[in-house]
Structure formats: structure tokens, C-alpha cells
Motif scaffolding. Structure first.
Motif, PDB file in Angstrom:
ATOM      1  N   THR A  49      -2.307   3.375 -16.076  1.00 52.49           N
ATOM      2  CA  THR A  49      -2.530   4.755 -15.643  1.00 52.49           C
ATOM      3  C   THR A  49      -3.482   4.796 -14.451  1.00 52.49           C
ATOM      4  OG1 THR A  49      -4.370   5.017 -17.201  1.00 52.49           O
ATOM      5  CG2 THR A  49      -2.168   5.675 -17.948  1.00 52.49           C
ATOM      6  N   ALA A  50      -3.322   5.814 -13.651  1.00 53.42           N
ATOM      7  CA  ALA A  50      -4.185   6.022 -12.496  1.00 53.42           C
ATOM      8  C   ALA A  50      -4.232   7.499 -12.171  1.00 53.42           C
ATOM      9  CB  ALA A  50      -3.680   5.219 -11.291  1.00 53.42           C
ATOM     10  N   ALA A  51      -5.206   7.869 -11.387  1.00 50.00           N
ATOM     11  CA  ALA A  51      -5.289   9.226 -10.847  1.00 50.00           C
ATOM     12  C   ALA A  51      -5.533   9.079  -9.360  1.00 50.00           C
ATOM     13  CB  ALA A  51      -6.409  10.023 -11.505  1.00 50.00           C
ATOM     14  N   VAL A 101      -0.789   9.445 -12.622  1.00 42.44           N
ATOM     15  CA  VAL A 101       0.327   8.524 -12.461  1.00 42.44           C
ATOM     16  C   VAL A 101       0.350   7.555 -13.643  1.00 42.44           C
ATOM     17  CG1 VAL A 101       1.321   6.706 -11.013  1.00 42.44           C
ATOM     18  CG2 VAL A 101       0.179   8.667  -9.950  1.00 42.44           C
ATOM     19  N   VAL A 102       1.555   7.245 -14.138  1.00 46.61           N
ATOM     20  CA  VAL A 102       1.734   6.232 -15.168  1.00 46.61           C
ATOM     21  C   VAL A 102       2.773   5.237 -14.664  1.00 46.61           C
ATOM     22  CG1 VAL A 102       2.352   5.726 -17.557  1.00 46.61           C
ATOM     23  CG2 VAL A 102       1.217   7.897 -16.990  1.00 46.61           C
ATOM     24  N   HIS A 103       2.402   3.947 -14.629  1.00 48.90           N
ATOM     25  CA  HIS A 103       3.320   2.871 -14.277  1.00 48.90           C
ATOM     26  C   HIS A 103       3.778   2.193 -15.566  1.00 48.90           C
ATOM     27  CE1 HIS A 103       2.099   3.329 -10.114  1.00 48.90           C
ATOM     28  NE2 HIS A 103       0.839   3.161 -10.466  1.00 48.90           N
ATOM     29  N   HIS A 104       5.082   1.975 -15.688  1.00 48.93           N
ATOM     30  CA  HIS A 104       5.676   1.358 -16.884  1.00 48.93           C
ATOM     31  C   HIS A 104       6.222  -0.026 -16.527  1.00 48.93           C
ATOM     32  CE1 HIS A 104       5.793   5.212 -19.192  1.00 48.93           C
ATOM     33  NE2 HIS A 104       5.859   5.724 -17.968  1.00 48.93           N
ATOM     34  N   TRP A 156       8.877   1.077 -13.518  1.00 52.20           N
ATOM     35  CA  TRP A 156       9.072   2.394 -12.900  1.00 52.20           C
ATOM     36  C   TRP A 156       7.771   3.179 -12.980  1.00 52.20           C
ATOM     37  CZ3 TRP A 156      10.988   1.171 -17.723  1.00 52.20           C
ATOM     38  CH2 TRP A 156      10.618   2.001 -18.795  1.00 52.20           C
ATOM     39  N   THR A 157       7.724   4.263 -12.224  1.00 51.10           N
ATOM     40  CA  THR A 157       6.519   5.088 -12.119  1.00 51.10           C
ATOM     41  C   THR A 157       6.880   6.535 -12.400  1.00 51.10           C
ATOM     42  OG1 THR A 157       5.511   3.616 -10.487  1.00 51.10           O
ATOM     43  CG2 THR A 157       4.716   5.888 -10.543  1.00 51.10           C
ATOM     44  N   GLU A 158       5.988   7.213 -13.107  1.00 57.33           N
ATOM     45  CA  GLU A 158       6.132   8.648 -13.352  1.00 57.33           C
ATOM     46  C   GLU A 158       4.821   9.335 -12.987  1.00 57.33           C
ATOM     47  OE1 GLU A 158       9.258   8.801 -17.054  1.00 57.33           O
ATOM     48  OE2 GLU A 158       7.193   8.193 -17.511  1.00 57.33           O
ATOM     49  N   ALA A 159       4.925  10.492 -12.362  1.00 55.57           N
ATOM     50  CA  ALA A 159       3.745  11.224 -11.924  1.00 55.57           C
ATOM     51  C   ALA A 159       3.784  12.649 -12.429  1.00 55.57           C
ATOM     52  CB  ALA A 159       3.644  11.222 -10.398  1.00 55.57           C
ATOM     53  N   GLY A 160       2.606  13.184 -12.702  1.00 51.72           N
ATOM     54  CA  GLY A 160       2.483  14.586 -13.050  1.00 51.72           C
ATOM     55  C   GLY A 160       2.293  15.426 -11.805  1.00 51.72           C
ATOM     56  N   PRO A 161       2.167  16.714 -11.951  1.00 50.79           N
ATOM     57  CA  PRO A 161       1.953  17.585 -10.790  1.00 50.79           C
ATOM     58  C   PRO A 161       0.558  17.398 -10.211  1.00 50.79           C
ATOM     59  CG  PRO A 161       1.786  18.847 -12.824  1.00 50.79           C
ATOM     60  CD  PRO A 161       2.242  17.468 -13.220  1.00 50.79           C
ATOM     61  N   ARG A 205       4.367  15.670  -0.213  1.00 51.09           N
ATOM     62  CA  ARG A 205       4.310  15.692  -1.684  1.00 51.09           C
ATOM     63  C   ARG A 205       5.160  14.560  -2.297  1.00 51.09           C
ATOM     64  NH1 ARG A 205       5.475  21.817  -3.324  1.00 51.09           N
ATOM     65  NH2 ARG A 205       7.008  21.640  -1.632  1.00 51.09           N
ATOM     66  N   PRO A 206       4.837  13.310  -1.965  1.00 47.74           N
ATOM     67  CA  PRO A 206       5.678  12.187  -2.402  1.00 47.74           C
ATOM     68  C   PRO A 206       5.727  12.009  -3.909  1.00 47.74           C
ATOM     69  CG  PRO A 206       3.599  11.392  -1.492  1.00 47.74           C
ATOM     70  CD  PRO A 206       3.663  12.856  -1.180  1.00 47.74           C
ATOM     71  N   TRP A 207       4.743  12.509  -4.629  1.00 50.04           N
ATOM     72  CA  TRP A 207       4.720  12.347  -6.093  1.00 50.04           C
ATOM     73  C   TRP A 207       5.905  13.025  -6.766  1.00 50.04           C
ATOM     74  CZ3 TRP A 207       1.055  14.931  -3.167  1.00 50.04           C
ATOM     75  CH2 TRP A 207       1.079  16.326  -3.237  1.00 50.04           C
ATOM     76  N   ARG A 208       6.554  13.948  -6.074  1.00 46.48           N
ATOM     77  CA  ARG A 208       7.727  14.599  -6.668  1.00 46.48           C
ATOM     78  C   ARG A 208       8.872  13.606  -6.897  1.00 46.48           C
ATOM     79  NH1 ARG A 208       9.026  19.410  -2.663  1.00 46.48           N
ATOM     80  NH2 ARG A 208       8.889  17.608  -1.250  1.00 46.48           N
ATOM     81  N   ASP A 209       8.886  12.515  -6.132  1.00 42.57           N
ATOM     82  CA  ASP A 209       9.946  11.503  -6.264  1.00 42.57           C
ATOM     83  C   ASP A 209       9.559  10.377  -7.213  1.00 42.57           C
ATOM     84  OD1 ASP A 209      11.554  12.853  -4.387  1.00 42.57           O
ATOM     85  OD2 ASP A 209      10.485  11.881  -2.739  1.00 42.57           O
ATOM     86  N   TRP A 210       8.358  10.434  -7.775  1.00 49.81           N
ATOM     87  CA  TRP A 210       7.912   9.363  -8.663  1.00 49.81           C
ATOM     88  C   TRP A 210       8.393   9.656 -10.083  1.00 49.81           C
ATOM     89  CZ3 TRP A 210       2.155   8.996  -6.701  1.00 49.81           C
ATOM     90  CH2 TRP A 210       2.186   8.538  -5.371  1.00 49.81           C
TER      91      TRP A 210
END
Length: 252
Positions: free
Chosen positions: A198-200, A183-186, A169-174, A144-149
Motif C-alpha cells: 500500500t502507498a499514498a 494505492v494498492v499494488h497486488h 496489478w494496481t488499484e487506486a482510490g479517488p 488524473r492518471p489514477w483513474r486508469d489504475w
């Protein structure tokens, strides 16, 4: 989704700056050298670093990507003249034309729907000769690597060729029930410009990868969990790196 790193020229530059030849490219080049494969496809080639490296190693490389701006960047690189660059996707692949096909940089995760993934695999099987190999990487959902994004976990400075600095930086939803992670990259530039992309990303486990490959006419030869050819699991690099072989077609 927007995928600005492939379509906005300023984000293409940032994307290309961060993605230099690394251990994953060494892995792919070694796998390519394991068997004779004169004709190679790089599907989702991005700015072309691996395609150019494979061409410099003596292969006839066709590099395909749907985004024109990344192909423009690829064509400007030294050695790009050795590669055939095509703007398109898996729908445009010629049949029985390649001895090996690559999808690297988690291209597989960007094929989010079952229809897209199945369509890509069937098109790749048609594009490969019998016994041709498909080599790709896909992020392993086990850890579950998205937890660290998060911003705190991913923020870093990126120094561009002109010396300017981009804070990224990157932020991810559940993750959804279907394994899709939003995923959203800033990106914040020195001149005050702030852009987002943005990506999925679709996370498929090993069992699903094996099932869908078999349905598309492939036999799975190897699955690794890391670039040192470790087995899948939490001790590797968080990858599912697949080598599959195109089975003979059964004629009616």
C-alpha cells in the motif's frame, strides 16, 4: 504506509525486475552531464540502477534510501562498489556536500505531507552547494492518471530471473482534496503466495512545486512534462520533471 516493494525481499525482487534502465534514466544522465557536478546525491535510490550508472559515468555518488532490503539488492549489483550506500533519509544528509541531487521514480510523491515535503526540500538545499542543482520527477495531476489504475488497466505478468511468473496489478482510490491518492499494488506468485503493498501518493501541481521550492531556497530553472523535454501538459508523459538551482543563502 507499507511500501512492500522496498521492504519485503520477494517484492524487492519484483520491483527490481520491472525497473530496468530506460528513457527516464537517459534523461537524468543527460541533465547531469549538462554541468560539471563531481559529487552527486541520489535520494530514495531504491535498488540503485541510476546511482550505479552515474558512478560509471565518473561521478562520486552517494545513494541514500530508508529501506535496508533495497539497499541490499543494490549492493549486490555489478558496479555497486563505486557508490557510497547509506541507509537513511533526508534528515541524515551532510551539509554543502553535493553539486547535484536527484529524486527519481516519483520519490517526491511519496513525501506525502506538507511537513515531509518542506523538510526534504530544506534538507536538500542545505546539502547542496550554492548553484547546485536539484533534479526530480513528480506525477502531473492534470491528467488524473489514477483513474486508469485498475486491475483491467494495469495487470501484467512479471518474469523473474528463475523463470517464475508474478501476476501484478494496481488499484487506486479517488484523490482526496489534498491531492493524496491511496494505492494498492497486488502480486500473485507462482507458488500461491499473494502479497499486497500500500502507498499514498501526493500529486502536486506545477504551481505548488514552484512555490515550495522557492520557499526552501531554490530557483526553478526548468519544468518539463516529458522525457523528451516537452513542456508540461497533457501531450507529454504525464510528468512534472523539475530542475531547480540552489540560491545563495542570505546571512543574518
Amino acid at each position: 504506509m507499507w511500501h512492500g516493494e522496498y521492504r519485503d525481499p520477494r517484492l524487492v525482487e519484483v520491483y527490481d525486475t520491472e525497473r530496468l534502465l530506460g528513457w527516464e534514466d537517459d534523461f537524468f544522465l543527460r541533465v547531469l552531464a549538462d554541468r560539471v557536478a563531481p559529487r552527486v546525491l541520489d535520494l530514495g535510490c531504491g535498488t540503485g540502477r541510476l546511482a550505479i550508472a552515474m558512478a560509471e559515468a565518473g561521478h562520486e555518488v552517494t545513494a541514500v534510501d530508508p529501506a535496508g532490503p533495497v539497499l541490499d539488492a543494490a549492493r549486490r549489483k555489478p558496479g555497486a562498489g563505486r557508490v557510497r550506500w547509506i541507509q537513511g533519509s533526508f534528515e541524515t544528509l551532510p551539509p554543502r556536500s553535493f553539486d547535484a541531487a536527484f529524486m527519481t521514480g516519483h520519490v517526491a510523491a511519496h513525501l506525502g505531507t506538507d511537513e515531509e515535503w518542506s523538510g526534504a526540500l530544506h534538507a536538500l538545499r542545505d546539502a547542496l552547494v550554492t548553484d547546485g542543482r536539484l533534479i526530480f520527477d513528480s506525477p502531473d495531476p492534470a491528467g488524473r492518471p489514477w483513474r486508469d489504475w485498475t486491475r483491467a488497466g494495469t495487470e501484467r505478468p512479471i518474469v523473474l530471473a528463475d523463470g517464475s511468473v508474478v501476476q501484478a496489478w494496481t488499484e487506486a482510490g479517488p484523490a482526496g482534496a489534498d491531492g493524496v491518492v491511496p494505492v494498492v499494488h497486488h502480486y500473485h506468485f507462482d507458488d500461491g503466495l499473494a502479497l499486497t503493498s500500500t502507498a499514498a501518493l501526493r500529486f502536486r501541481d506545477e504551481a505548488l512545486l514552484r512555490e515550495t521550492l522557492r520557499s526552501a531556497g531554490f530557483r526553478v530553472d526548468q519544468v518539463y512534462g516529458g522525457w523528451g523535454r516537452e513542456p508540461p501538459g497533457l501531450g507529454g508523459d504525464g510528468e512534472l520533471i523539475v530542475i531547480a538551482v540552489a540560491e545563495p543563502r542570505i546571512l543574518p
